[in-house]
Design a protein around this motif. Structure first.
Motif, PDB file in Angstrom:
ATOM      1  N   ARG A 110     -17.629  -8.442  -7.944  1.00 33.02           N
ATOM      2  CA  ARG A 110     -18.146  -8.372  -9.051  1.00 33.02           C
ATOM      3  C   ARG A 110     -17.415  -6.735  -9.543  1.00 33.02           C
ATOM      4  N   VAL A 111     -16.876  -7.211 -10.696  1.00 36.56           N
ATOM      5  CA  VAL A 111     -15.290  -6.755 -11.068  1.00 36.56           C
ATOM      6  C   VAL A 111     -15.617  -5.458 -11.651  1.00 36.56           C
ATOM      7  N   GLU A 112     -16.610  -5.928 -12.454  1.00 36.02           N
ATOM      8  CA  GLU A 112     -16.734  -4.322 -13.175  1.00 36.02           C
ATOM      9  C   GLU A 112     -17.642  -3.294 -12.784  1.00 36.02           C
ATOM     10  N   GLY A 113     -17.432  -3.259 -11.599  1.00 35.21           N
ATOM     11  CA  GLY A 113     -17.297  -1.680 -10.681  1.00 35.21           C
ATOM     12  C   GLY A 113     -16.003  -1.144 -10.594  1.00 35.21           C
ATOM     13  N   LEU A 114     -15.165  -1.845 -10.927  1.00 35.49           N
ATOM     14  CA  LEU A 114     -12.760  -1.184 -11.245  1.00 35.49           C
ATOM     15  C   LEU A 114     -13.460   0.016 -12.385  1.00 35.49           C
ATOM     16  N   HIS A 115     -14.558  -0.505 -13.251  1.00 38.80           N
ATOM     17  CA  HIS A 115     -14.681   0.937 -13.947  1.00 38.80           C
ATOM     18  C   HIS A 115     -15.038   2.504 -13.446  1.00 38.80           C
ATOM     19  N   GLU A 116     -15.106   2.287 -12.804  1.00 38.81           N
ATOM     20  CA  GLU A 116     -15.296   3.050 -11.638  1.00 38.81           C
ATOM     21  C   GLU A 116     -14.319   3.831 -11.226  1.00 38.81           C
ATOM     22  N   THR A 117     -13.042   3.544 -10.555  1.00 35.95           N
ATOM     23  CA  THR A 117     -11.727   3.894 -10.145  1.00 35.95           C
ATOM     24  C   THR A 117     -10.797   3.343 -10.762  1.00 35.95           C
ATOM     25  N   ARG A 118      -9.624   3.912 -10.190  1.00 38.91           N
ATOM     26  CA  ARG A 118      -8.461   3.938 -10.809  1.00 38.91           C
ATOM     27  C   ARG A 118      -7.624   3.357  -9.332  1.00 38.91           C
ATOM     28  N   GLY A 119      -6.303   2.638 -10.319  1.00 41.60           N
ATOM     29  CA  GLY A 119      -5.639   2.842  -8.840  1.00 41.60           C
ATOM     30  C   GLY A 119      -4.930   1.202  -8.624  1.00 41.60           C
ATOM     31  N   ALA A 120      -5.455   0.687  -7.607  1.00 41.08           N
ATOM     32  CA  ALA A 120      -5.343  -0.773  -7.851  1.00 41.08           C
ATOM     33  C   ALA A 120      -6.887  -1.752  -6.786  1.00 41.08           C
ATOM     34  N   CYS A 144       1.038  -1.011   0.041  1.00 43.09           N
ATOM     35  CA  CYS A 144       0.234  -0.333  -0.197  1.00 43.09           C
ATOM     36  C   CYS A 144       1.095   1.053  -0.385  1.00 43.09           C
ATOM     37  N   ALA A 145       2.184   1.339   0.751  1.00 43.86           N
ATOM     38  CA  ALA A 145       2.364   2.781   1.257  1.00 43.86           C
ATOM     39  C   ALA A 145       3.502   2.680  -0.310  1.00 43.86           C
ATOM     40  N   ALA A 146       4.188   1.745  -1.312  1.00 45.65           N
ATOM     41  CA  ALA A 146       4.747   1.448  -2.266  1.00 45.65           C
ATOM     42  C   ALA A 146       3.484   2.372  -4.033  1.00 45.65           C
ATOM     43  N   LEU A 147       2.160   1.805  -2.879  1.00 50.95           N
ATOM     44  CA  LEU A 147       1.692   2.125  -4.478  1.00 50.95           C
ATOM     45  C   LEU A 147       0.724   3.877  -4.242  1.00 50.95           C
ATOM     46  N   ARG A 148       1.084   4.464  -2.499  1.00 54.34           N
ATOM     47  CA  ARG A 148       0.778   5.553  -3.127  1.00 54.34           C
ATOM     48  C   ARG A 148       1.880   6.598  -3.192  1.00 54.34           C
ATOM     49  N   GLU A 149       3.232   5.883  -3.858  1.00 48.75           N
ATOM     50  CA  GLU A 149       4.618   6.329  -4.037  1.00 48.75           C
ATOM     51  C   GLU A 149       3.797   6.882  -5.348  1.00 48.75           C
ATOM     52  N   ARG A 150       3.952   5.812  -5.843  1.00 52.42           N
ATOM     53  CA  ARG A 150       4.072   5.937  -7.087  1.00 52.42           C
ATOM     54  C   ARG A 150       2.686   6.555  -7.989  1.00 52.42           C
ATOM     55  N   GLY A 151       1.852   6.840  -6.723  1.00 54.19           N
ATOM     56  CA  GLY A 151       0.325   8.067  -7.367  1.00 54.19           C
ATOM     57  C   GLY A 151      -0.679   7.229  -6.754  1.00 54.19           C
ATOM     58  N   THR A 152      -0.897   5.809  -6.632  1.00 47.76           N
ATOM     59  CA  THR A 152      -2.247   5.286  -6.114  1.00 47.76           C
ATOM     60  C   THR A 152      -3.051   5.985  -5.155  1.00 47.76           C
ATOM     61  N   ARG A 153      -4.622   5.929  -5.134  1.00 43.44           N
ATOM     62  CA  ARG A 153      -4.991   7.073  -4.299  1.00 43.44           C
ATOM     63  C   ARG A 153      -5.995   6.293  -4.124  1.00 43.44           C
ATOM     64  N   THR A 154      -6.681   5.411  -4.933  1.00 42.31           N
ATOM     65  CA  THR A 154      -7.978   4.313  -4.238  1.00 42.31           C
ATOM     66  C   THR A 154      -7.210   3.047  -4.287  1.00 42.31           C
ATOM     67  N   LEU A 155      -7.851   2.077  -3.029  1.00 42.76           N
ATOM     68  CA  LEU A 155      -7.836   1.012  -3.550  1.00 42.76           C
ATOM     69  C   LEU A 155      -9.113   0.213  -3.244  1.00 42.76           C
ATOM     70  N   ALA A 156      -9.408  -0.566  -4.339  1.00 40.62           N
ATOM     71  CA  ALA A 156     -10.571  -1.039  -4.116  1.00 40.62           C
ATOM     72  C   ALA A 156     -10.501  -2.591  -3.963  1.00 40.62           C
ATOM     73  N   VAL A 157     -11.348  -2.726  -2.699  1.00 44.31           N
ATOM     74  CA  VAL A 157     -11.919  -3.989  -1.792  1.00 44.31           C
ATOM     75  C   VAL A 157     -12.898  -4.747  -1.971  1.00 44.31           C
ATOM     76  N   GLU A 158     -13.115  -6.316  -2.230  1.00 49.53           N
ATOM     77  CA  GLU A 158     -14.330  -6.706  -1.652  1.00 49.53           C
ATOM     78  C   GLU A 158     -14.900  -6.519  -1.029  1.00 49.53           C
ATOM     79  N   ALA A 159     -16.323  -6.299  -1.097  1.00 50.52           N
ATOM     80  CA  ALA A 159     -17.071  -5.735  -0.338  1.00 50.52           C
ATOM     81  C   ALA A 159     -17.479  -6.261   1.504  1.00 50.52           C
ATOM     82  N   TYR A 160     -16.722  -7.410   1.495  1.00 49.03           N
ATOM     83  CA  TYR A 160     -16.816  -8.569   3.007  1.00 49.03           C
ATOM     84  C   TYR A 160     -15.400  -8.195   3.058  1.00 49.03           C
TER      85      TYR A 160
END
Length: 477
Positions: free
Chosen positions: A237-247, A194-210
């Motif tokens: 339901r990975v179609e929700g990934l199209h609403e976000t960028r990052g990881a 997570c820290a490395a992704l943040r350094e790289r410019g990632t701002r959002t992490l999609a996670v499973e609802a549970y």
């Protein structure tokens, strides 16, 4: 290592097995067991303890070990010893409530329990102590002197080479020793990612609802916003990934905790998203070895090793106390994660890495995993059969895999809060499904997450009986 002995107040059972399985020394395990018995009231003030000789014989340990444990607890104020009167429980040592508040880590279940069915934990009594000790001796005898100095933050080459071959053979992972990083548990590895992704410019992490709240907290602590994806019987339901960028963080082999496997179509769609959006998938393969109804699904990482970070662990196959896990990293994340590892702790402990490498290369690890797979499959079968007989109104969800199941009750029969409160009152350690929720609306059916692997074998029947009794009481609300 157990024993039952008689005090003036009646019989008292001490079980040192779980503490010893967690790596605690014999004397420390006895001290902990006695200290806990005083804290929870099983040993009341003024209770006379057996002689060191008698207790040593009952537990099958040396008398001197008991003498030293009594001495330590007397020095701490838990016990009192007077010549000619033996050893007794002191009138009052540390206030019990203070000890409970400070000693128990946060989580969905805070109070001490009689029947531990918390998820995410293996049966610690299965830890292969004899094999581990033999492997450690062989590893020590053959390790080069330089192994015990400061080394690569990636970890010992012996373990990285052994894991490369093992993961390719068993999980289909495509990596090499130079792209594997050994970390102190998946929790550390995930924090570094997570820290490395943040350094790289990632701002959002999609996670499973549970999922696991500590992972969600770690992502937020690294400065990432958490975006929940709905979960159904085909996984996230990975179609929700199209609403976000990052990881995105996924548990594709066995969704935690709902138990679904991510479908092939959704795996492919997630990889397409990562390629198109310059994103990354973090694959948490926490119990991928334990599929009971068929061969385990291969790792998602093989679809694109440059877009999928593979995270594996020995916590479920061996023991969480080893603090051994690994990341298979893409080229672009290798340097930043290794640099953060140096900053965190320089490197993971060497001896356990060498021992695990020896265990894998000798074939002992494979044999141990096969035994555990059979053990846990039988546990799950016993649980499902008992529920069908004693609580037919509940529904078991998820594939036949892993160390836990989710059971659902009919909507409107009882609320999840009522259900977990009843469990707590009955001395059952378990968690409700809602505790794992990262966001979105709660499920209409109340659910419990049952860790059937957690109790040692001798304690499993009683835990199963207590669970069935709890669920019987919910029939009709």
């Amino acid at each position: 290592m157990t024993g039952t002995w008689t005090t003036f107040g009646g019989d008292l059972h001490l079980d040192l097995t779980e503490r010893r399985a967690g790596g605690v020394g014999l004397r420390a395990a006895l001290e902990d067991a006695l200290r806990e018995a005083v804290q929870d009231g099983r040993l009341a003030p003024g209770t006379r303890l057996p002689s060191s000789r008698a207790l040593g014989e009952d537990l099958g340990i040396a008398r001197n070990t008991v003498v030293e444990a009594y001495g330590q607890l007397t020095a701490e104020g838990w016990l009192s010893s007077r010549q000619g009167s033996g050893t007794v429980v002191a009138e009052r040592s540390v206030p019990c409530e203070v000890v409970r508040r400070t000693a128990v880590p946060p989580g969905p279940q805070r109070r001490s329990v009689r029947h531990d069915l918390m998820s995410g934990r293996p049966d610690l009594s299965t830890f292969p102590r004899t094999a581990w000790l033999a492997a450690a001796r062989r590893a020590l005898a053959t390790a080069p002197h330089e192994a015990f100095g400061y080394g690569s933050p990636l970890g010992r080459i012996e373990l990285r080479e052994a894991l490369t071959r093992y993961l390719a053979r068993v999980r289909g992972v495509r990596t090499d020793p130079d792209h594997l990083l050994i970390c102190t548990g998946v929790s550390q590895g995930f924090g570094l990612l997570c820290a490395a992704l943040r350094e790289r410019g990632t701002r959002t992490l999609a996670v499973e609802a549970y999922g696991l709240p500590p992972q969600h907290a770690a992502a937020r602590a690294a400065g990432l916003a958490v975006h929940p994806l709905p979960v159904d019987c085909d996984g996230a339901r990975v179609e929700g990934l199209h609403e976000t960028r990052g990881a995105v963080l996924l548990t594709p082999a066995h969704q935690y905790p709902t138990g679904a496997a991510l479908s092939a179509e959704r795996r492919a769609a997630a990889v397409r998203w990562a390629r198109e959006r310059d994103g990354y998938i973090v694959e948490d393969d926490y119990d991928g070895e334990f599929r009971f109804d068929r061969q385990p699904l291969g790792a998602m990482q093989a679809l694109d090793p440059e877009r999928v970070v593979y995270a594996g662990t020995a916590a479920k196959s061996l023991a969480p106390g080893l603090r051994l896990a690994w990341l298979a990293l893409p080229d672009e994340l290798l340097e930043p994660v290794a640099r953060l590892k140096i900053r965190a702790d320089t490197m993971s402990p060497v001896l356990d890495q060498l021992t695990l490498a020896e265990l894998i290369t000798s074939g002992t690890y494979d044999r141990h995993v096969r035994r555990c797979r059979l053990h846990y499959r039988r546990r799950r079968d016993r649980l499902v059969a008992a529920l069908a007989e004693h609580a037919p109104h509940v529904r078991v969800t998820g594939i036949a895999a892993g160390l836990h199941v989710v059971i659902r009750l009919p909507a409107g029969s009882v609320t999840e809060a009522e259900l977990t409160a009843r469990a707590e009152a009955a001395g059952l350690g378990l968690s409700g499904l809602d505790w794992h929720r990262a966001g979105g609306e709660p499920e209409p059916e109340p659910g419990l997450v049952i860790g059937y692997a957690t109790p040692p074998e001798h304690a499993f029947p009683a835990a199963l009986g207590a669970l069935c009794e709890l669920l019987r009481s919910t029939r009709g609300g």
